[in-house]
Design a protein around this motif. Structure first.
Motif, PDB file in Angstrom:
ATOM      1  N   LYS A   9       0.838  -1.202   0.000  1.00 25.70           N
ATOM      2  CA  LYS A   9       0.000   0.000   0.000  1.00 25.70           C
ATOM      3  C   LYS A   9       0.868   1.245   0.000  1.00 25.70           C
ATOM      4  CE  LYS A   9      -1.903   2.200   3.568  1.00 25.70           C
ATOM      5  NZ  LYS A   9      -1.778   3.635   3.193  1.00 25.70           N
ATOM      6  N   SER A  15      -6.681   1.756   3.812  1.00 30.09           N
ATOM      7  CA  SER A  15      -6.715   0.305   3.593  1.00 30.09           C
ATOM      8  C   SER A  15      -7.980  -0.076   2.829  1.00 30.09           C
ATOM      9  CB  SER A  15      -6.649  -0.425   4.933  1.00 30.09           C
ATOM     10  OG  SER A  15      -5.451  -0.098   5.611  1.00 30.09           O
ATOM     11  N   VAL A  18      -7.684   0.320  -0.876  1.00 24.01           N
ATOM     12  CA  VAL A  18      -7.039  -0.855  -1.491  1.00 24.01           C
ATOM     13  C   VAL A  18      -8.075  -1.956  -1.715  1.00 24.01           C
ATOM     14  CG1 VAL A  18      -5.292  -2.655  -1.194  1.00 24.01           C
ATOM     15  CG2 VAL A  18      -4.798  -0.313  -0.465  1.00 24.01           C
ATOM     16  N   CYS A  42       2.771   3.322   4.730  1.00 25.96           N
ATOM     17  CA  CYS A  42       2.860   2.482   3.539  1.00 25.96           C
ATOM     18  C   CYS A  42       3.321   1.091   3.956  1.00 25.96           C
ATOM     19  CB  CYS A  42       3.822   3.084   2.523  1.00 25.96           C
ATOM     20  SG  CYS A  42       5.523   3.240   3.126  1.00 25.96           S
TER      21      CYS A  42
END
Length: 292
Positions: A9, A15, A18, A42
């Motif tokens: 990521k 999150s 994603v 990240c």
């Protein structure tokens, strides 16, 4: 499509961003992540697809490794640079030895109070939603374990280090707590998760590089995704009983000595993956059936 994608990521996305992107790429609604990474953090974020969503808790219930940088002498509402500054102090009088000792004192188990700006719920409401309304509530400390802190680099007021910790650990809170120990405050300024369970940064695919055309190339099977659990081969004559939820107490079950209370990846003699199982003094039983 059933399996796990070891996703990297990038900063600037949540999150759930994603998850949404992978739902679109995989053309399925059955997608979940294995542990929130803050938007400005990240790193490794394994994503479970299809029947692999059944193992989210088992991937989450594992050690994490982070590389973090924080700054002494400053406190913010969020424990990172996203929040408002609430206090500033001069940390220049602190020596390297004093800082190292404070950091090392957190190795082991300790009761960590989660930040208000977190996704934890209290009475059904996420803490960050209350925080955004200017409401601060009492949070109970949660026992977490800092297993290892290495690669400490001190350039006062900036400090970098690598942390291996148990699930549920907030690295922002760890930085904050180190600042409190040193009585000058601290705020996290950079965070990268380099490992979750057996998923590492080196083997991850950047979310920006994942497409509908290549997603299958990065799909990890459910049993391989659980490689952090030891493999146990059981006699095929008992596999049907185990699949049907029966607890088996028979020394012919396996040629391997089973440790009481330990979770195993269970296969039959034909190498067919059955699921996750655990033994006690009364026998062995499948805890999570995962036959595809």
């Amino acid at each position: 499509m059933d399996g796990v994608i070891n996703v990297y990521k990038n900063k600037g996305m949540t999150s759930f961003d994603v998850v949404r992107k992978i739902k679109k790429i995989a053309a399925t609604g059955k997608v979940g992540h294995t542990g929130t990474l803050d938007p400005e953090a990240c790193g490794v974020l394994p994503i479970c697809i299809g029947k692999a969503t059944k193992i989210i808790d088992y991937i989450m219930d594992s050690d994490k490794v982070y590389e973090v940088e924080f700054k002494l002498g400053i406190k913010t509402t969020t424990y990172d640079l996203e929040g408002e500054i609430t206090e500033e102090k001069d940390p220049s009088n602190l020596g390297e030895k004093e800082i190292e000792e404070a950091i090392s004192s957190f190795i082991g188990e300790y009761s960590q109070v989660p930040p208000m700006y977190s996704a934890l719920k209290q009475n059904g409401v996420r803490l960050y939603e209350l925080a955004r309304q200017g409401i601060e509530v009492h949070r109970e400390g949660r026992l977490v374990k800092i297993k290892e802190i290495t690669d400490i680099c001190i350039n006062n007021p900036y400090i970098k280090m690598k942390v291996r910790c148990s699930k549920g650990t907030y690295i922002r809170s760890l930085c904050y707590d180190i600042g409190e120990k040193l009585e000058v405050g601290a705020t996290m300024i950079d965070l990268k998760r380099t490992k979750t369970s057996n998923f590492s940064e080196e083997e991850a695919i950047n979310i920006d590089d994942l497409t509908a055309e290549n997603i299958n190339d990065y799909l990890i099977s459910i049993d391989k995704a659980l490689a952090s659990y030891d493999k146990l081969i059981i006699s095929s004559k008992f596999s049907k009983l185990l699949i049907n939820g029966v607890k088996v107490f028979d020394k012919r079950l396996t040629n391997t000595k089973v440790e009481i209370g330990k979770l195993y990846r269970v296969y039959d003699e034909n190498e067919k993956f059955i699921g996750l199982g655990k033994g006690d003094i009364k026998g062995f039983k499948i805890e999570k059936l995962l036959i595809i």
